[in-house]
Design a protein around this motif. Sequence first.
Motif, PDB file in Angstrom:
ATOM      1  N   ALA A 140      39.136  37.882  36.403  1.00 43.71           N
ATOM      2  CA  ALA A 140      40.277  38.288  37.404  1.00 43.71           C
ATOM      3  C   ALA A 140      38.736  37.864  38.999  1.00 43.71           C
ATOM      4  CB  ALA A 140      40.456  39.680  37.396  1.00 43.71           C
ATOM      5  N   ASP A 141      40.001  37.937  39.553  1.00 40.22           N
ATOM      6  CA  ASP A 141      38.817  36.757  40.327  1.00 40.22           C
ATOM      7  C   ASP A 141      40.239  36.856  41.854  1.00 40.22           C
ATOM      8  OD1 ASP A 141      36.869  35.700  42.624  1.00 40.22           O
ATOM      9  OD2 ASP A 141      37.084  34.075  41.704  1.00 40.22           O
ATOM     10  N   THR A 142      39.521  37.306  43.450  1.00 48.46           N
ATOM     11  CA  THR A 142      40.214  37.580  44.152  1.00 48.46           C
ATOM     12  C   THR A 142      39.035  36.897  45.566  1.00 48.46           C
ATOM     13  OG1 THR A 142      39.620  39.784  45.483  1.00 48.46           O
ATOM     14  CG2 THR A 142      40.365  39.595  44.300  1.00 48.46           C
ATOM     15  N   ASP A 143      40.769  36.199  46.976  1.00 50.60           N
ATOM     16  CA  ASP A 143      39.775  35.687  47.885  1.00 50.60           C
ATOM     17  C   ASP A 143      38.492  36.135  48.118  1.00 50.60           C
ATOM     18  OD1 ASP A 143      41.365  33.305  47.160  1.00 50.60           O
ATOM     19  OD2 ASP A 143      43.197  34.637  49.198  1.00 50.60           O
ATOM     20  N   GLN A 144      37.929  37.773  48.012  1.00 47.70           N
ATOM     21  CA  GLN A 144      36.786  38.727  48.715  1.00 47.70           C
ATOM     22  C   GLN A 144      36.312  39.054  47.650  1.00 47.70           C
ATOM     23  OE1 GLN A 144      40.895  39.250  48.575  1.00 47.70           O
ATOM     24  NE2 GLN A 144      41.000  38.152  50.983  1.00 47.70           N
ATOM     25  N   THR A 145      36.769  38.972  46.468  1.00 49.42           N
ATOM     26  CA  THR A 145      34.862  39.304  45.098  1.00 49.42           C
ATOM     27  C   THR A 145      35.101  37.691  44.422  1.00 49.42           C
ATOM     28  OG1 THR A 145      36.645  39.893  43.964  1.00 49.42           O
ATOM     29  CG2 THR A 145      36.732  41.341  45.604  1.00 49.42           C
ATOM     30  N   ALA A 146      34.078  38.441  43.670  1.00 54.32           N
ATOM     31  CA  ALA A 146      33.708  37.774  43.085  1.00 54.32           C
ATOM     32  C   ALA A 146      33.941  38.056  41.168  1.00 54.32           C
ATOM     33  CB  ALA A 146      31.637  37.740  42.775  1.00 54.32           C
ATOM     34  N   PRO A 147      34.194  36.671  40.629  1.00 54.92           N
ATOM     35  CA  PRO A 147      34.997  37.305  39.561  1.00 54.92           C
ATOM     36  C   PRO A 147      34.018  38.364  38.603  1.00 54.92           C
ATOM     37  CG  PRO A 147      34.298  34.728  39.192  1.00 54.92           C
ATOM     38  CD  PRO A 147      33.993  35.850  40.969  1.00 54.92           C
ATOM     39  N   GLU A 148      34.893  38.520  37.909  1.00 51.15           N
ATOM     40  CA  GLU A 148      34.667  40.149  36.736  1.00 51.15           C
ATOM     41  C   GLU A 148      35.329  40.214  35.769  1.00 51.15           C
ATOM     42  OE1 GLU A 148      34.502  44.182  38.160  1.00 51.15           O
ATOM     43  OE2 GLU A 148      34.140  43.756  40.824  1.00 51.15           O
ATOM     44  N   GLN A 149      34.762  40.919  34.555  1.00 55.26           N
ATOM     45  CA  GLN A 149      36.157  40.552  33.471  1.00 55.26           C
ATOM     46  C   GLN A 149      35.247  41.608  32.612  1.00 55.26           C
ATOM     47  OE1 GLN A 149      33.075  37.000  31.425  1.00 55.26           O
ATOM     48  NE2 GLN A 149      31.504  38.076  31.401  1.00 55.26           N
ATOM     49  N   ALA A 150      36.633  41.853  31.436  1.00 58.88           N
ATOM     50  CA  ALA A 150      36.289  42.689  30.541  1.00 58.88           C
ATOM     51  C   ALA A 150      36.228  41.807  29.185  1.00 58.88           C
ATOM     52  CB  ALA A 150      37.079  43.772  30.970  1.00 58.88           C
ATOM     53  N   SER A 151      36.226  42.612  28.447  1.00 57.68           N
ATOM     54  CA  SER A 151      36.614  42.508  27.176  1.00 57.68           C
ATOM     55  C   SER A 151      36.795  42.924  26.007  1.00 57.68           C
ATOM     56  CB  SER A 151      35.177  41.394  26.376  1.00 57.68           C
ATOM     57  OG  SER A 151      34.883  40.431  26.893  1.00 57.68           O
ATOM     58  N   ALA A 152      37.807  42.254  24.892  1.00 49.73           N
ATOM     59  CA  ALA A 152      38.576  43.785  24.226  1.00 49.73           C
ATOM     60  C   ALA A 152      38.214  43.033  22.293  1.00 49.73           C
ATOM     61  CB  ALA A 152      39.553  43.819  24.394  1.00 49.73           C
ATOM     62  N   THR A 153      37.613  44.113  22.028  1.00 49.57           N
ATOM     63  CA  THR A 153      37.245  43.106  21.024  1.00 49.57           C
ATOM     64  C   THR A 153      37.419  43.202  19.215  1.00 49.57           C
ATOM     65  OG1 THR A 153      34.426  42.609  21.141  1.00 49.57           O
ATOM     66  CG2 THR A 153      35.191  42.807  18.964  1.00 49.57           C
ATOM     67  N   THR A 154      38.084  42.820  18.773  1.00 48.55           N
ATOM     68  CA  THR A 154      38.824  42.863  17.489  1.00 48.55           C
ATOM     69  C   THR A 154      38.585  42.432  16.126  1.00 48.55           C
ATOM     70  OG1 THR A 154      41.561  42.332  17.813  1.00 48.55           O
ATOM     71  CG2 THR A 154      41.126  42.975  15.571  1.00 48.55           C
ATOM     72  N   THR A 155      38.118  43.131  15.004  1.00 48.93           N
ATOM     73  CA  THR A 155      37.050  43.135  13.818  1.00 48.93           C
ATOM     74  C   THR A 155      37.903  42.194  13.029  1.00 48.93           C
ATOM     75  OG1 THR A 155      35.820  44.907  13.751  1.00 48.93           O
ATOM     76  CG2 THR A 155      35.233  43.813  11.778  1.00 48.93           C
ATOM     77  N   ILE A 156      37.629  40.971  12.230  1.00 49.02           N
ATOM     78  CA  ILE A 156      38.443  40.853  11.458  1.00 49.02           C
ATOM     79  C   ILE A 156      37.914  41.456   9.566  1.00 49.02           C
ATOM     80  CG2 ILE A 156      38.538  38.421   9.865  1.00 49.02           C
ATOM     81  CD1 ILE A 156      40.054  38.387  12.491  1.00 49.02           C
TER      82      ILE A 156
END
Length: 110
Positions: free
Chosen positions: A88-104
């Motif tokens: 996620a990014d906005t005009d006022q912030t640096a990009p931030e991220q989040a992850s979700a992991t699914t095991t095979i």
Amino acid sequence: ITKVASLSSADGAGDVINYTITVANAGNVTLTGVVLTDEFAKDYAYSSGDADSDQQLDVTETWVYTASHTVTQAEMDAGTDLVNTAVADTDQTAPEQASATTTIAQAPDL
């Protein structure tokens, strides 16, 4: 930003992993130009949160997006965890991220 997967483990091609992505304004200014990217689950959709429909992430506002991914046979054969990251990014912030992991969960058998 947070991201949650409906499956912690996939055991077959065709399994559908549903994702919920939330983007919250925890600051003290309205955020504009909100952009969400998700290379793994490209067909994400806005679900709720923009109470006044102004396309600005107001202070204390939380936007919710949904996405899904269908596990392929190639992913099952590879046996590598599926790590899905949204940014996620906005005009006022640096990009931030989040992850979700699914095991095979491979189960070879004759």
